[in-house]
Enzyme design. Structure first.
Site, PDB file in Angstrom:
ATOM      1  N   GLU A 480     120.811  29.162 -41.229  1.00 26.64           N
ATOM      2  CA  GLU A 480     119.964  29.784 -40.203  1.00 26.64           C
ATOM      3  C   GLU A 480     119.358  31.052 -40.791  1.00 26.64           C
ATOM      4  OE1 GLU A 480     120.196  30.710 -35.402  1.00 26.64           O
ATOM      5  OE2 GLU A 480     121.859  29.753 -36.448  1.00 26.64           O
ATOM      6  N   GLU A 760     129.684  36.960 -33.683  1.00 25.23           N
ATOM      7  CA  GLU A 760     128.677  36.367 -32.807  1.00 25.23           C
ATOM      8  C   GLU A 760     129.214  36.169 -31.394  1.00 25.23           C
ATOM      9  OE1 GLU A 760     125.642  32.535 -32.797  1.00 25.23           O
ATOM     10  OE2 GLU A 760     127.371  32.534 -34.136  1.00 25.23           O
TER      11      GLU A 760
END
Length: 895
Positions: A480, A760
């Protein structure tokens, strides 16, 4: 005799006057002595230094010369402005060096000595490019193929006075001249929206050249330009061919000039880098290395001729941001053996960069390094959260003594490295982890009496370092690593405390505007690598797309850089107009929304007993951010003197709030979503009528109490959680949340799992040592680190007024106590100088030391109601607030 005495007195007085006022940190476009600025009207900034109190600039004078020729004299300008003063002289020339000197007068009758600095211009017009785009033309030069080398030899017949290189690439370049690496930047030219905005860099290379034969050698990697990006595995997003644009301007001592450019005379061959990719890593074979390829006597007779390309140059601009550079080095703190028998190096810090190896072996020996963030509870490397990213480097040794090896065109997010291919006992000293990140200057420091909070501050800063790698990425390890707008938006104010991110965001915001959709919506990632995939939608999402409005304003507030909002204003206005069009009757309740991303769910870690998920209505969140954006646009339009638009946006904001109250709130002030985030956002943006705010705070506090003082907020609620509680007098609750150390909380990852970066998810690793969903579990994801803003502003008490006081011209010092902290100290290197606030509690006495930089004011708000006990250096203050000028101050008071 009297005349001599008068002269002596005058000389002595002048020396004293000069000594009381000095200048430092002279910058042009936020850079000290830049050599390649690309703007035609650069801005000058400086800092005043004085040991006296209450010093302000009253006037300044700037002179700019090119050689002996004066190109601008400002004359004496009566002004306090010491940042971002625009050049107003005759037109600057490309590829030229200028000396500028400055003196200032203060409000106490002192004048500084002249201070001097320099700046160099780059290529101020696209027509100044004499170079041609070139590509290797090799069949092996494909997206997953062998990295090519491009080479050029040339002669210099005279004594060199100066030499500058202007260079960029479609892909990433690594350049050598005469066997020495050019510059200290890596992964250049960085990542932009390549087809719309490509930056070039400028280097001083005079020291690398010799009179006579010289040679240039360039490795040209695929980088972000054509390797796969995003989880969709899309390749060649910006083009299929890498290419180089190179221009060297050599000036000789006799006044003549010679230019060496990329053209059809260059040659190309394969390098020893067999494969290089952003997500997967790099493969090198030292047996294939073409040693000394950048030396003048290298034989390139068997090399192929390059291909020239007719790629455009009119959108290429000089770099405005700091390059990526090497920073901290780490040696392994331990060598581990997993239950599977794997050899693992633990570097003790989750970082972003790569591992440098200095090792000896036989020809053909192969060493493989695999990078991971975590080990599972059995001590096995956890690869699953990398998804499809291999994150490996593989080296085949030549057998020629000790070989020093490191990657060129990739990077990894890791703490642990699995080492394969070595026989015998591993020597940890052979391995060095090197941190790579944009070369932002660290500006902020924070420390307090709680060691867990200090580790939280460290984690926040390391999360920023690892994810501010030319663009503000979401995470640095999996497939990502994208410039997600939401992450950057919520963290931008914290980022501006930790580091000087003025230029970093100025560059990125150019791409925000460049990639903005025709309807005004802003993609969720910038640069928009999702374009052409099913995840690219021409819509805007609250908290994400409005980074286009929020971040420019935050940069103005933090640095006083008005030009950013001036430049971005059309983009900001276009996005607000998009939202207005998407809204119905001033209610934004249509389209896709991320809402309060990754807020607490019961199924996360099986939840807390008796607790419920904290899911906030998507459109309630959107309406709050609609108001937030509009409020910022009122401020920006006011700043820019757009009176009609101010009135338009003020009326719009009133309608937005009424629509919110009608749709999402009962008459008594209860919201349709009984979550922390719902009340936080509604309170933060004044969505409640004033008479209903107190009850809303009570509902918020009861909700927090029901979760036993745990937060349940996601990406959009978390940044405002503690600020709202502090604003409405509930610091007691804010501190309980900060110091909570069980899941979910800021300190849980630190206390339970020794985290060294922000995660996260609140439970990326669960309390039982297992992992959250590996498809979206990063251990270096800075969004929740947005609490750092509150730590600076509330615990240390360092803040700035907005409007004309932005950038810490008008300072607020307001420490607010709690959490049984016995001391805290914070500092911030502002554009005016060092600002600091340090306090401690001893025997129920509060002691506060403050330093205010010259040319600023500060309002100090004391955390006691015993006004009669407040003393400054023994003198009674007897006031809740005190306005001071520059200087150092020592206060004591009873609590």
């Amino acid at each position: 005799m009297k005349k001599n005495i008068l002269i002596l007195i005058f000389v002595s007085f002048s020396s004293i006057a000069f000594g009381q006022l000095t200048l430092n940190n002279l910058t042009v476009e936020n850079v000290s002595n830049p050599i390649g600025i690309g703007v035609k009207t650069p801005r000058f900034s400086w800092k005043l230094v004085s040991s006296k109190r209450n010093v302000k600039q009253s006037a300044y004078e700037i002179q700019v010369k090119e050689g002996e020729n004066t190109v601008w004299e400002s004359g004496k300008v009566t002004s306090e402005a010491s940042i971002f003063n625009k050049y107003a002289g005759s037109a600057l020339a490309s590829d030229s060096k200028y000396i500028w000197q400055l003196r200032v007068w203060d409000n106490q009758g002192n004048v500084s000595k002249w201070a001097a600095a320099s700046f160099g211009t780059a290529l101020l017009d696209s027509k100044d490019w004499k170079a041609t785009w070139i590509s290797s033309g090799l069949k092996t030069d494909t997206v997953n193929g062998i990295v090519p080398i491009l080479r050029k030899s040339f002669l210099t017949s005279k004594k060199i006075a100066s030499a500058k290189v202007y260079v960029t690439s479609k892909g990433l370049y690594d350049l050598q001249i005469n066997g020495k690496r050019m510059g200290d930047s890596y992964l250049s030219p960085g990542w932009t929206s390549y087809n719309k905005h490509l930056q070039y860099q400028t280097y001083d290379v005079a020291d690398l050249l010799t009179q006579g034969k010289n040679a240039i050698g360039v490795l040209l990697g695929s980088g972000w330009y054509r390797t796969r990006l995003t989880w969709t595995n899309k390749q060649n997003i910006y083009g299929k061919e890498t290419a180089l644009l190179f221009q060297m301007v050599i000036k000789y001592t006799d006044g003549t000039t010679e230019t060496v450019v990329s053209d059809g005379s260059w040659k190309a061959a394969n390098s020893h880098i067999m494969y290089s990719e952003i997500y997967n890593g790099e493969i090198q074979d030292a047996n294939l290395e073409q040693k000394n390829y950048s030396m003048a006597n290298f034989d390139d007779s068997k090399w192929a001729s390059v291909l020239t390309k007719d790629f455009p140059k009119d959108y290429i601009t000089a770099a405005v941001n700091e390059p990526i550079r090497k920073h901290e080095n780490f040696k392994p703190i331990q060598v581990l053996t997993s239950p599977k028998g794997e050899t693992i190096l633990d570097f003790g810090q989750n970082l972003v960069g790569w591992v440098k190896v200095a090792i000896q072996g036989k020809s053909g020996d192969q060493i493989k390094l695999s990078h991971v963030e975590m080990l599972d509870k059995k001590g096995v490397p956890y690869f699953e959260n990398l998804r499809s990213a291999k994150a490996q480097t593989t080296y085949t040794l030549s057998g020629n003594g000790v070989e020093t090896l490191e990657p060129h065109f990739t990077f990894f997010g890791f703490r642990y490295v699995k080492v394969e291919g070595l026989s015998g006992k591993i020597n940890p000293n052979d391995f060095t982890a090197i941190a790579l990140y944009s070369d932002m200057k660290q500006t902020g420091t924070f420390e307090c009496s709680n060691p867990l909070v200090n580790q939280l501050q460290s984690n926040i800063q390391w999360g920023q370092k690892g994810n501010f790698l030319d663009v503000p990425t979401d995470c640095p390890q999996r497939d990502e690593r994208l410039g997600w707008t939401g992450d950057a938006e919520v963290f931008s104010r914290t980022a501006a405390y930790n580091f000087n991110v003025n230029q970093f965001f100025a560059k990125w915001l150019i791409d925000v505007a460049a990639d903005q959709n025709e309807n005004g919506s802003v993609p969720f990632v910038i640069p928009n690598a999702l374009r052409g995939t099913g995840f690219d939608m021409p819509v805007g999402a609250a908290g994400w797309s409005d980074a286009s409005i929020i971040i420019p304003y935050n940069m103005y507030v933090s640095f006083g850089d008005r030009e950013i909002v001036e430049r971005q204003y059309p983009s900001m206005k276009a996005y607000l107009n998009y939202v207005r069009g998407a809204a119905k009757n001033d209610l934004w309740n249509t389209g896709f929304q991320f809402a309060d991303w990754l807020s607490y769910r019961v199924d996360d870690s099986k939840g807390m007993i008796g607790m419920k998920s904290a899911i906030t209505d998507n459109y309630l969140v959107a309406q709050c951010f609609y108001a937030y954006n509009t409020e910022i646009m009122i401020k920006v339009a006011t700043l820019l003197g757009k009176t009609d638009e101010v009135q338009e946006y003020q009326a719009l904001l009133e309608r937005i709030k009424k629509a919110f109250q009608a749709e999402y709130m009962t008459a008594s002030g209860k919201l349709i979503s009984e979550t922390q985030t719902a009340y936080i956002l509604a309170l933060q943006f004044d969505m409640f009528p004033e008479n209903l705010r107190t009850q809303a705070v009570e509902r918020l506090v009861k909700n927090i109490e029901s979760y036993e003082y745990h937060l349940t907020t996601g990406f959009l609620g978390t940044p405002f959680l503690n600020p709202v509680l502090s604003r409405f007098g509930r610091n007691d609750v804010a501190y309980k949340l900060l110091l909570q150390d069980t899941y979910p909380s800021w300190l849980y990852p630190i206390k339970a799992h020794g985290a060294t970066t922000i995660w996260e998810r609140w439970d990326s690793m669960k309390p039982d040592g297992t992992f959250q969903d590996p498809s979206m579990t990063s251990f270096n994801h800075y969004a929740y680190g947005a609490v750092g803003d509150w730590m600076y502003r509330t615990i240390a008490g360092i803040d700035t007024k907005e409007a004309e006081g932005a950038g810490y011209k008008d300072i607020i010092i307001k420490p607010e106590l709690g959490g049984n902290l016995t001391y805290a100290k914070g500092s911030l290197e502002t554009n005016y100088g060092l600002l600091s606030s340090s306090w401690k509690i001893e025997n129920n006495k509060f002691i506060l030391d403050v330093e205010i930089p010259a040319n600023t004011n500060a309002t100090i708000v004391f955390p006691t109601d015993k006004l009669e006990t407040i003393k400054e250096n023994g003198l009674i203050v007897n006031a809740k607030n005190k306005t001071v000028g520059s200087g150092k101050y020592h206060f004591e008071m009873q609590l």
